[in-house]
Design an enzyme around this catalytic site. Structure first.
Site, PDB file in Angstrom:
ATOM      1  CE1 TYR A 140      -2.999  -3.159   0.382  1.00  0.00           C
ATOM      2  CE2 TYR A 140      -4.426  -1.255   0.132  1.00  0.00           C
ATOM      3  CZ  TYR A 140      -4.225  -2.613   0.065  1.00  0.00           C
ATOM      4  OH  TYR A 140      -5.247  -3.439  -0.327  1.00  0.00           O
ATOM      5  CE  LYS A 193       3.155 -16.389  -6.341  1.00  0.00           C
ATOM      6  NZ  LYS A 193       2.458 -17.516  -6.994  1.00  0.00           N
ATOM      7  CG  ASP A 226      -0.672 -19.031  -6.767  1.00  0.00           C
ATOM      8  OD1 ASP A 226      -0.245 -19.038  -5.598  1.00  0.00           O
ATOM      9  OD2 ASP A 226      -0.034 -19.530  -7.706  1.00  0.00           O
ATOM     10  CG  ASP A 250      -8.424  -5.128  -0.395  1.00  0.00           C
ATOM     11  OD1 ASP A 250      -9.557  -5.161   0.106  1.00  0.00           O
ATOM     12  OD2 ASP A 250      -8.082  -4.283  -1.233  1.00  0.00           O
ATOM     13  CG  ASP A 254     -13.560  -7.605  -2.386  1.00  0.00           C
ATOM     14  OD1 ASP A 254     -13.556  -7.282  -1.185  1.00  0.00           O
ATOM     15  OD2 ASP A 254     -13.703  -6.789  -3.309  1.00  0.00           O
TER      16      ASP A 254
HETATM   17  P1  ATP Z   1     -14.815   1.819  -5.729  1.00  0.00           P
HETATM   18  O1  ATP Z   1     -14.321   2.618  -6.894  1.00  0.00           O
HETATM   19  O2  ATP Z   1     -15.278   2.685  -4.603  1.00  0.00           O
HETATM   20  O3  ATP Z   1     -13.868   0.717  -5.293  1.00  0.00           O
HETATM   21  P2  ATP Z   1     -16.223  -0.213  -7.239  1.00  0.00           P
HETATM   22  O4  ATP Z   1     -17.607  -0.234  -7.840  1.00  0.00           O
HETATM   23  O5  ATP Z   1     -15.051  -0.293  -8.141  1.00  0.00           O
HETATM   24  O6  ATP Z   1     -16.135   1.066  -6.275  1.00  0.00           O
HETATM   25  P3  ATP Z   1     -17.102  -1.883  -5.183  1.00  0.00           P
HETATM   26  O7  ATP Z   1     -17.800  -0.733  -4.616  1.00  0.00           O
HETATM   27  O8  ATP Z   1     -16.374  -2.775  -4.240  1.00  0.00           O
HETATM   28  O9  ATP Z   1     -16.072  -1.435  -6.265  1.00  0.00           O
HETATM   29  O10 ATP Z   1     -18.195  -2.712  -6.002  1.00  0.00           O
HETATM   30  C1  ATP Z   1     -17.929  -3.881  -6.754  1.00  0.00           C
HETATM   31  C2  ATP Z   1     -19.264  -4.403  -7.249  1.00  0.00           C
HETATM   32  O11 ATP Z   1     -20.039  -4.855  -6.123  1.00  0.00           O
HETATM   33  C3  ATP Z   1     -20.124  -3.322  -7.925  1.00  0.00           C
HETATM   34  O12 ATP Z   1     -20.851  -3.906  -8.991  1.00  0.00           O
HETATM   35  C4  ATP Z   1     -21.074  -2.856  -6.848  1.00  0.00           C
HETATM   36  O13 ATP Z   1     -22.301  -2.378  -7.332  1.00  0.00           O
HETATM   37  C5  ATP Z   1     -21.269  -4.139  -6.024  1.00  0.00           C
HETATM   38  N1  ATP Z   1     -21.493  -3.779  -4.618  1.00  0.00           N
HETATM   39  C6  ATP Z   1     -20.590  -3.285  -3.749  1.00  0.00           C
HETATM   40  N2  ATP Z   1     -21.154  -3.026  -2.578  1.00  0.00           N
HETATM   41  C7  ATP Z   1     -22.452  -3.356  -2.689  1.00  0.00           C
HETATM   42  C8  ATP Z   1     -23.557  -3.295  -1.787  1.00  0.00           C
HETATM   43  N3  ATP Z   1     -23.436  -2.859  -0.524  1.00  0.00           N
HETATM   44  N4  ATP Z   1     -24.764  -3.717  -2.236  1.00  0.00           N
HETATM   45  C9  ATP Z   1     -24.902  -4.176  -3.500  1.00  0.00           C
HETATM   46  N5  ATP Z   1     -23.892  -4.251  -4.373  1.00  0.00           N
HETATM   47  C10 ATP Z   1     -22.675  -3.847  -3.985  1.00  0.00           C
END
Ligand code: ATP
Length: 369
Positions: A140, A193, A226, A250, A254
């Protein structure tokens, strides 16, 4: 759940953030308001603008007033931020999430992924694990150097990044993981890794192995990152506590949260020795912002984690009771398709989902002896 109120109110700082941040923080405060009535806990809130709102008002996305007052609170609830879209730091664009983690030394990011009854995971039969992610160093750029950025460009065609791994950072995150495993299914998986990053991840593993020797009753194993991604998709059930460095944590969290159902349910707590910040795992989801479509379960679940953390610190069982009630209500509401948000195939809006959680809390509290 009757009796005297807990002694002093919990002072909570609310930072709404960008994108879906305002909607999901509003839903979270609604649930906290309801749970305090039911469990006779007490919360008082202060609000400070961050992100684009603060940039417009104060010329910075992370105003000084937050730095000056943040330690006066029992806990902080942080909405997601669109920091990737902020102007450079020289023009006031600071990442509030990174600033809080650094300034409050919130070294442990605790990220559970849990499947719920009636809501099967996207793969495997069940998932119930916690990713314990180091939060203050790793890959980071805003955390790896005392001064300046950990990313730099010696020429227009060459970009480089530092990755920082320290003995202190690795040891304390390992202790957090093993302590958590004692309260769960007694298994820790270290993810690394070290086959490629022999020095950095070699030091990380050396520290985790050393901590492991102090916990002979905890099963300990190691996985390369991986392979770990593949194993999680194949069958997440065998994993309990996963400890790893910042960026691997991170990414894997996800993945694990989406396997559990949706990123919209992905709760997390950033903890240090004397402060905690509740923060959803996901970003600001600009694609659905302002539409009452976001699933607020992620931040509501994060607030429940904050209440349990506060309960331990304050020795106030009602706060844990409040956190548990929120979680039970969430499982209750998620059990049937009719009360799910769109990310889970349902029709409920952000506000309506929060109202369902409140209704379920009342119902559950009235039937709990
Ligand atoms: P950022 O630029 O802030 O990282 P992002 O859209 O690139 O935003 P996320 O916000 O993590 O990344 O979203 C990834 C996907 O998951 C998107 O399609 C978003 O709509 C969906 N998503 C994220 N949070 C939620 C939520 N609380 N409810 C429904 N969908 C969500």
């Amino acid at each position: 759940m009757e009796g005297a109120q807990s002694q002093s109110p919990m002072k909570i700082l609310i930072l709404k953030g960008d994108g879906i941040g305002p909607e999901i923080t509003e839903a979270t405060v609604h649930v906290l308001d309801q749970v305090q009535e039911i469990t006779r806990t007490r919360f008082v809130y202060d609000y400070q603008p961050i992100g684009f709102e603060a940039l417009a008002l104060h010329g910075t996305s992370f105003p000084q007033v937050i730095i000056d007052t943040m330690r006066d609170y029992d806990g902080i609830i942080l909405g997601p931020v669109s920091h990737f879209d902020y102007p450079p730091a020289s023009e006031g664009g600071l990442n509030p999430s990174g600033e809080l983690r650094k300034r409050l030394d919130l070294y442990a990011n605790i990220r559970p992924a849990l499947s719920r009854p009636g809501l099967p995971p996207r793969c495997g039969e069940s998932i119930d694990l916690v990713i314990v992610r180091e939060n203050t160093e790793g890959f980071y750029a805003d955390r790896s150097l005392f001064q300046g950025s950990g990313e730099f460009m010696p020429t227009p065609d060459l970009a480089m990044s530092f990755r920082k791994i320290s003995r202190l950072g690795s040891t304390r995150i390992a202790v957090s993981a093993f302590e958590l495993a004692k309260l769960r299914r007694s298994k820790v998986t270290a993810v690394h890794k070290a086959n490629v990053l022999r020095v950095c991840d070699g030091l990380f593993l050396e520290c985790v192995r050393e901590v492991a020797t102090a916990y002979p009753d905890i099963e300990y194993e190691e996985r390369i990152v991986d392979a770990m991604a593949a194993l999680l998709v194949r069958d997440p059930a065998p994993f309990d506590v996963i400890v790893t460095t910042n960026m691997f944590g991170d990414i894997l969290s996800d993945l694990a949260s989406e396997i559990a159902g949706s990123l919209g349910l992905a709760a997390s707590l950033n903890t240090g020795t004397d402060m905690a910040v509740a923060q959803a795992q996901h970003g600001s989801a600009p694609d659905i912002a302002g539409q009452n479509k976001a699933n607020p379960g992620s931040l509501i679940g994060s607030a429940a984690m904050l209440l349990r953390w506060l309960s331990d610190r304050r020795g106030d069982a009602r706060l844990a009771q409040a956190g548990d009630l929120i979680d039970r209500a969430m499982s209750h509401v998620l059990a049937v398709p009719e009360t799910r948000t769109f990310d889970l195939g349902g029709d409920l809006g952000t506000r309506e989902f929060a109202a369902c959680i409140s209704g379920a809390m009342r119902e559950l509290a009235s039937t709990t002896p």
